[in-house]
Design an enzyme around this catalytic site. Structure first.
Site, PDB file in Angstrom:
ATOM      1  N   ASP A  60      29.140  40.049  43.541  1.00 11.32           N
ATOM      2  CA  ASP A  60      28.996  39.996  44.993  1.00 11.32           C
ATOM      3  C   ASP A  60      27.919  41.009  45.382  1.00 11.32           C
ATOM      4  OD1 ASP A  60      30.187  42.512  45.043  1.00 11.32           O
ATOM      5  OD2 ASP A  60      31.845  41.932  46.351  1.00 11.32           O
ATOM      6  N   CYS A  83      31.496  43.672  41.136  1.00 14.75           N
ATOM      7  CA  CYS A  83      31.625  43.844  42.594  1.00 14.75           C
ATOM      8  C   CYS A  83      31.510  45.337  42.863  1.00 14.75           C
ATOM      9  CB  CYS A  83      32.917  43.231  43.124  1.00 14.75           C
ATOM     10  SG  CYS A  83      34.445  43.988  42.538  1.00 14.75           S
ATOM     11  N   THR A 135      33.841  47.720  43.161  1.00  5.18           N
ATOM     12  CA  THR A 135      34.728  48.518  42.302  1.00  5.18           C
ATOM     13  C   THR A 135      35.054  47.846  40.977  1.00  5.18           C
ATOM     14  OG1 THR A 135      36.646  47.456  43.307  1.00  5.18           O
ATOM     15  CG2 THR A 135      35.913  49.541  44.292  1.00  5.18           C
ATOM     16  N   HIS A 161      42.153  44.558  21.554  1.00  7.76           N
ATOM     17  CA  HIS A 161      43.612  44.440  21.684  1.00  7.76           C
ATOM     18  C   HIS A 161      44.071  43.406  22.719  1.00  7.76           C
ATOM     19  CE1 HIS A 161      44.659  48.642  19.834  1.00  7.76           C
ATOM     20  NE2 HIS A 161      43.947  47.877  19.016  1.00  7.76           N
ATOM     21  N   HIS A 183      48.441  41.966  17.874  1.00  5.12           N
ATOM     22  CA  HIS A 183      47.974  41.803  19.257  1.00  5.12           C
ATOM     23  C   HIS A 183      48.048  40.354  19.714  1.00  5.12           C
ATOM     24  CE1 HIS A 183      46.930  45.955  19.156  1.00  5.12           C
ATOM     25  NE2 HIS A 183      46.222  45.754  18.066  1.00  5.12           N
TER      26      HIS A 183
HETATM   27  C1  RB5 Z   1      32.753  44.460  49.119  1.00  5.14           C
HETATM   28  O1  RB5 Z   1      32.392  45.344  50.128  1.00  5.14           O
HETATM   29  C2  RB5 Z   1      33.775  45.107  48.206  1.00  5.14           C
HETATM   30  O2  RB5 Z   1      35.018  45.093  48.823  1.00  5.14           O
HETATM   31  C3  RB5 Z   1      33.826  44.373  46.884  1.00  5.14           C
HETATM   32  O3  RB5 Z   1      32.584  44.427  46.286  1.00  5.14           O
HETATM   33  C4  RB5 Z   1      34.773  44.892  45.838  1.00  5.14           C
HETATM   34  O4  RB5 Z   1      34.621  46.256  45.647  1.00  5.14           O
HETATM   35  C5  RB5 Z   1      36.169  44.513  45.973  1.00  5.14           C
HETATM   36  O5  RB5 Z   1      37.013  44.846  45.146  1.00  5.14           O
END
Ligand code: RB5
Length: 147
Positions: A8, A65, A67, A98, A133
């Site tokens: 994203d 994304c 995070t 694993h 595993h």
């Molecule tokens: C987008 O702003 C952010 O929420 C997305 O990239 C991600 O971190 C969601 O987990």
């Protein structure tokens, strides 16, 4: 090996850098977008990429994304997907060894591009260990099928 990649707006530059690195190293990369820096909903990308991995069209997937967490939550809703959000080398290695993870999720706002490339590299090069595993993976699959 065919690798699916997607992101994203939180992981656009990381995704492009990883794709370039993988292609330079002989991997076939299918890019599920985004293709320009624009705001999108990460579950849409996670769904398309994960379905292609679950269908065997791509062997492994990499999602980026902000995070890595939203992508991993969404990807893990697709049957047959074992997605792992990683930000360190040890986890990227052991989630293949694993957990037989088939989708790596990275945080573009958590790790730098250099680390992201290294984690992607480890992920695609590491083989599942099998053995004890496999029994654990079978239990995860049974849990998934019991829904
Ligand atoms: C987008 O702003 C952010 O929420 C997305 O990239 C991600 O971190 C969601 O987990």
């Amino acid at each position: 090996m065919k690798i699916a990649i997607g992101c994203d707006h939180g992981g656009f530059e990381h995704k492009n850098a990883i794709a370039e690195h993988l292609m330079e190293n002989g991997y076939t990369v299918e890019d599920f977008g985004i293709y320009e820096q624009t705001s999108v909903d990460y579950p849409d990308i996670a769904e398309k990429l994960s379905k292609s991995v679950a269908a065997g069209e791509n062997e492994l997937g990499i999602l980026v994304c902000g995070t890595g967490i939203g992508m991993s939550i969404a990807a893990n809703k697709v049957k047959g997907i074992r997605a792992a959000a990683c930000s360190d080398h040890y986890s990227a290695k052991y989630t293949r060894l694993h957990n037989n993870a088939n989708v790596l999720c990275l945080g573009g706002r958590v790790i730098g591009i250099g680390t992201a490339i290294e984690l992607a590299d480890i992920f695609v090069k590491t083989e599942f260990e099998g053995g004890r595993h496999q029994r654990r993976i079978d239990k995860i699959t049974a849990l998934e099928n019991s829904k």
